[in-house]
Design a protein around this motif. Structure first.
Motif, PDB file in Angstrom:
ATOM      1  N   ASN A 197       0.854  -1.195   0.000  1.00 52.06           N
ATOM      2  CA  ASN A 197       0.000   0.000   0.000  1.00 52.06           C
ATOM      3  C   ASN A 197       0.886   1.239   0.000  1.00 52.06           C
ATOM      4  O   ASN A 197       1.710   1.415   0.890  1.00 52.06           O
ATOM      5  CB  ASN A 197      -0.885   0.018   1.254  1.00 52.06           C
ATOM      6  CG  ASN A 197      -1.824  -1.173   1.257  1.00 52.06           C
ATOM      7  OD1 ASN A 197      -2.454  -1.459   0.229  1.00 52.06           O
ATOM      8  ND2 ASN A 197      -1.894  -1.882   2.364  1.00 52.06           N
ATOM      9  N   LEU A 198       0.721   2.069  -1.025  1.00 45.97           N
ATOM     10  CA  LEU A 198       1.570   3.258  -1.145  1.00 45.97           C
ATOM     11  C   LEU A 198       0.708   4.517  -1.154  1.00 45.97           C
ATOM     12  O   LEU A 198      -0.406   4.510  -1.686  1.00 45.97           O
ATOM     13  CB  LEU A 198       2.370   3.214  -2.444  1.00 45.97           C
ATOM     14  CG  LEU A 198       3.276   2.003  -2.694  1.00 45.97           C
ATOM     15  CD1 LEU A 198       4.005   2.169  -4.008  1.00 45.97           C
ATOM     16  CD2 LEU A 198       4.289   1.837  -1.570  1.00 45.97           C
ATOM     17  N   GLU A 199       1.254   5.595  -0.565  1.00 49.72           N
ATOM     18  CA  GLU A 199       0.545   6.882  -0.566  1.00 49.72           C
ATOM     19  C   GLU A 199       1.401   7.960  -1.201  1.00 49.72           C
ATOM     20  O   GLU A 199       2.625   7.994  -0.976  1.00 49.72           O
ATOM     21  CB  GLU A 199       0.227   7.298   0.876  1.00 49.72           C
ATOM     22  CG  GLU A 199      -1.100   6.745   1.324  1.00 49.72           C
ATOM     23  CD  GLU A 199      -1.511   7.247   2.697  1.00 49.72           C
ATOM     24  OE1 GLU A 199      -1.355   8.459   2.950  1.00 49.72           O
ATOM     25  OE2 GLU A 199      -1.973   6.421   3.490  1.00 49.72           O
ATOM     26  N   ALA A 200       0.774   8.835  -1.957  1.00 46.99           N
ATOM     27  CA  ALA A 200       1.520   9.895  -2.644  1.00 46.99           C
ATOM     28  C   ALA A 200       2.145  10.868  -1.646  1.00 46.99           C
ATOM     29  O   ALA A 200       1.627  11.064  -0.545  1.00 46.99           O
ATOM     30  CB  ALA A 200       0.576  10.664  -3.564  1.00 46.99           C
ATOM     31  N   VAL A 201       3.270  11.456  -2.046  1.00 47.16           N
ATOM     32  CA  VAL A 201       3.894  12.527  -1.261  1.00 47.16           C
ATOM     33  C   VAL A 201       4.104  13.714  -2.211  1.00 47.16           C
ATOM     34  O   VAL A 201       3.937  13.579  -3.425  1.00 47.16           O
ATOM     35  CB  VAL A 201       5.256  12.083  -0.664  1.00 47.16           C
ATOM     36  CG1 VAL A 201       5.067  10.993   0.373  1.00 47.16           C
ATOM     37  CG2 VAL A 201       6.223  11.623  -1.757  1.00 47.16           C
TER      38      VAL A 201
END
Ligand code: NAD
Length: 316
Positions: A197-201
């Motif tokens: 699970n990846l989240e934008a930065v």
């Protein structure tokens, strides 16, 4: 109906089209002759890759054209709006080349961290003394595993690149205008798979925290990585651009490589194609490829089949 595949088409797509009753012409017609050739030969569908320009003038000059197909992703060589305003179908193959481009990113990354591009240029030069000298100067290579890959533009190719990075044991940061959260399923040769699970930065975080940065945005009006953005990157960062030449400022890039701020660059696309600047071509810190992101046998097969299926559906 007749189809002109002006920049080539793999056999799989040709067979599908021919079975469906289309006549496929594989002549490569020069830009200036294109409209004339299309009209004279009663061509209904024009298939191109990135080499053929389908501009307003060509579209206006070809009233019989019913479809323009781009084998690949970027539509910047086709005046899509104008073609559609004339009732011409415009299609592309958005998925077909993602894996091939992502693998090329790693070709450049592995080149960069182990100086392969430089040794290919230098080893033939001066026999055993050059061998010893290069062996010494390349002693500072690094591994990719454990390092952070920053991805700018997290669409199909950005995500395919991220999956490969995760499979190699790298960390991934990404920034994107439209994507906030993504679950990537990384599958291995033995059938096992893991969800990440990846989240934008923010772009700034990608620039400041990544060991390597890879660009995967569509063509833009202005640079998204220029002098200011390069200055924010960590000392020793490597940068890869396989998207479009105009997104990365090449003058600022050469400065950042020459002054040692960046350690290497890997480029598949250039501000000036097909004749990149000599400062780029001769720079020992740049790993070069001539816009071949989608040029694998597998991608070309998928592209030809996807194009043929769409042509059959739209024109039959
Ligand atoms: P895509 O449309 O799936 O993804 C592009 C992503 O970039 C989108 O998610 C979009 O939101 C994001 N984006 C756009 N502008 C942005 C910005 N300024 N900052 C951050 N994010 C931004 O496209 P794709 O299939 O992943 O292709 C990406 C690029 O790769 C395109 O430029 C395409 O032309 C290029 N490409 C090159 C080759 C080659 O041969 N080297 C082959 C295929 C595609």
């Amino acid at each position: 109906m007749k189809i002109l595949a002006n920049d080539g088409l793999a056999n799989e797509g040709i067979s599908l089209l021919e079975k469906a009753g289309f006549e496929v012409n594989l002549t490569h017609v020069a830009q200036e002759q294109l409209a004339n050739f299309i009209n004279k030969n009663g061509i209904s569908g024009l298939l191109v890759r990135s080499a053929t320009e389908v501009d307003k003038k060509t579209i206006n000059a070809c009233p019989g054209l019913k479809l323009i197909g781009r084998g690949g992703v970027g539509m910047d060589n086709i005046d899509v709006k104008h073609a559609e305003s004339k009732g011409i179908h415009v299609i592309n193959t958005p998925e077909a080349s993602s894996e091939s481009v992502a693998e090329l990113v790693f070709g450049h990354l592995f080149n960069g961290v182990r100086f392969l591009h430089d040794s290919n240029r230098n080893m033939p030069l001066d026999g055993d003394s050059m061998f010893k000298q290069l062996k010494k100067s390349y002693a500072g290579g690094v591994e990719l595993r454990g390092k952070t890959l920053g991805i700018v533009g997290f669409g199909k190719i950005g995500q395919a690149t991220a999956k490969m990075a995760l499979a190699l044991g790298m960390k991934v940061l990404f920034t994107d205008h439209h994507t906030d959260k993504v679950t990537l399923n990384v599958s291995f040769y033995d059938g096992q798979s893991i969800n990440f699970n990846l989240e934008a930065v923010d772009l700034d975080v990608v620039l400041k925290q990544s060991d390597f940065v890879s660009i995967h945005v569509p063509a833009q009006e202005k640079y998204i990585i220029g002098k200011k953005e390069l200055a924010k990157m960590k000392h020793g960062t490597g940068i890869i651009n396989t998207s479009r030449g105009g997104v990365l400022d090449e003058v600022a890039l050469v400065d950042a490589l020459d002054n040692g701020h960046l350690s290497f660059a890997g480029l598949d696309v250039y501000e000036s194609e097909p004749k990149p600047e000599i400062k780029i071509l001769m720079n020992p810190k740049i790993s070069l490829s001539p816009h071949i992101g989608a040029s694998t046998v597998e991608a070309q097969q998928r592209i030809s089949v996807e194009l043929a299926q769409q042509v059959i559906k739209l024109l039959k």
